[in-house]
Scaffold this motif. Sequence first.
Motif, PDB file in Angstrom:
ATOM      1  N   ASN A   1      49.897 -10.215  35.344  1.00 55.02           N
ATOM      2  CA  ASN A   1      49.137  -8.749  35.239  1.00 55.02           C
ATOM      3  C   ASN A   1      47.765  -8.626  35.695  1.00 55.02           C
ATOM      4  O   ASN A   1      47.181  -7.855  36.127  1.00 55.02           O
ATOM      5  N   PHE A   2      47.177  -9.963  35.690  1.00 61.06           N
ATOM      6  CA  PHE A   2      45.711 -10.113  36.054  1.00 61.06           C
ATOM      7  C   PHE A   2      45.749 -11.322  37.056  1.00 61.06           C
ATOM      8  O   PHE A   2      45.187 -12.207  36.469  1.00 61.06           O
TER       9      PHE A   2
ATOM     10  N   MET B   1      33.816 -11.174  34.641  1.00 59.70           N
ATOM     11  CA  MET B   1      34.387  -9.931  34.786  1.00 59.70           C
ATOM     12  C   MET B   1      34.553  -9.075  33.737  1.00 59.70           C
ATOM     13  O   MET B   1      33.851  -9.210  32.636  1.00 59.70           O
ATOM     14  N   ARG B   2      35.124  -7.745  33.667  1.00 63.15           N
ATOM     15  CA  ARG B   2      35.220  -6.847  32.554  1.00 63.15           C
ATOM     16  C   ARG B   2      36.373  -7.213  31.603  1.00 63.15           C
ATOM     17  O   ARG B   2      36.443  -6.147  30.791  1.00 63.15           O
ATOM     18  N   ILE B   3      37.141  -8.070  31.943  1.00 68.28           N
ATOM     19  CA  ILE B   3      38.053  -8.507  30.778  1.00 68.28           C
ATOM     20  C   ILE B   3      37.576  -9.423  29.842  1.00 68.28           C
ATOM     21  O   ILE B   3      36.942 -10.451  30.024  1.00 68.28           O
ATOM     22  N   THR B   4      37.691  -8.876  28.419  1.00 68.75           N
ATOM     23  CA  THR B   4      37.158  -9.446  27.222  1.00 68.75           C
ATOM     24  C   THR B   4      38.205 -10.704  26.700  1.00 68.75           C
ATOM     25  O   THR B   4      39.231 -10.480  27.066  1.00 68.75           O
ATOM     26  N   VAL B   5      37.596 -11.496  26.025  1.00 70.54           N
ATOM     27  CA  VAL B   5      38.365 -12.396  25.092  1.00 70.54           C
ATOM     28  C   VAL B   5      39.255 -11.754  24.424  1.00 70.54           C
ATOM     29  O   VAL B   5      40.413 -12.020  24.149  1.00 70.54           O
ATOM     30  N   TYR B   6      38.493 -10.569  23.647  1.00 70.60           N
ATOM     31  CA  TYR B   6      39.610  -9.691  22.772  1.00 70.60           C
ATOM     32  C   TYR B   6      40.576  -8.900  23.619  1.00 70.60           C
ATOM     33  O   TYR B   6      41.981  -9.079  23.061  1.00 70.60           O
ATOM     34  N   ASP B   7      40.549  -8.684  24.725  1.00 72.75           N
ATOM     35  CA  ASP B   7      41.633  -8.285  25.640  1.00 72.75           C
ATOM     36  C   ASP B   7      42.999  -9.241  25.565  1.00 72.75           C
ATOM     37  O   ASP B   7      43.975  -8.971  25.450  1.00 72.75           O
ATOM     38  N   ILE B   8      42.600 -10.318  26.020  1.00 68.94           N
ATOM     39  CA  ILE B   8      43.596 -11.616  26.157  1.00 68.94           C
ATOM     40  C   ILE B   8      44.041 -11.728  24.813  1.00 68.94           C
ATOM     41  O   ILE B   8      45.406 -11.940  24.788  1.00 68.94           O
TER      42      ILE B   8
END
Length: 73
Positions: A47-48, A24-31
């Motif tokens: 939220n996700f 997906m486009r959700i990065t480790v950094y985002d989380i």
Amino acid sequence: MIDYTKHITIDPKQRSGKPCIRGMRITVYDILSYMASGDTIEEILENFPMLNREDILACLAYAADTERKVTVS
């Protein structure tokens, strides 16, 4: 510790090669950023909804493993 390799993908064509969750486009950094800001796992999952608890734990495991490999020269 959870096997993060089943959850974290790295593709040079996606998000400039940053580690992402299951393609997906959700990065480790985002989380990690959400968690560092005080969000709980439950809030992130709310939220996700496409993520699961193991995805979040995989981000933490990935970060821990990456930190373990850092050396000072």
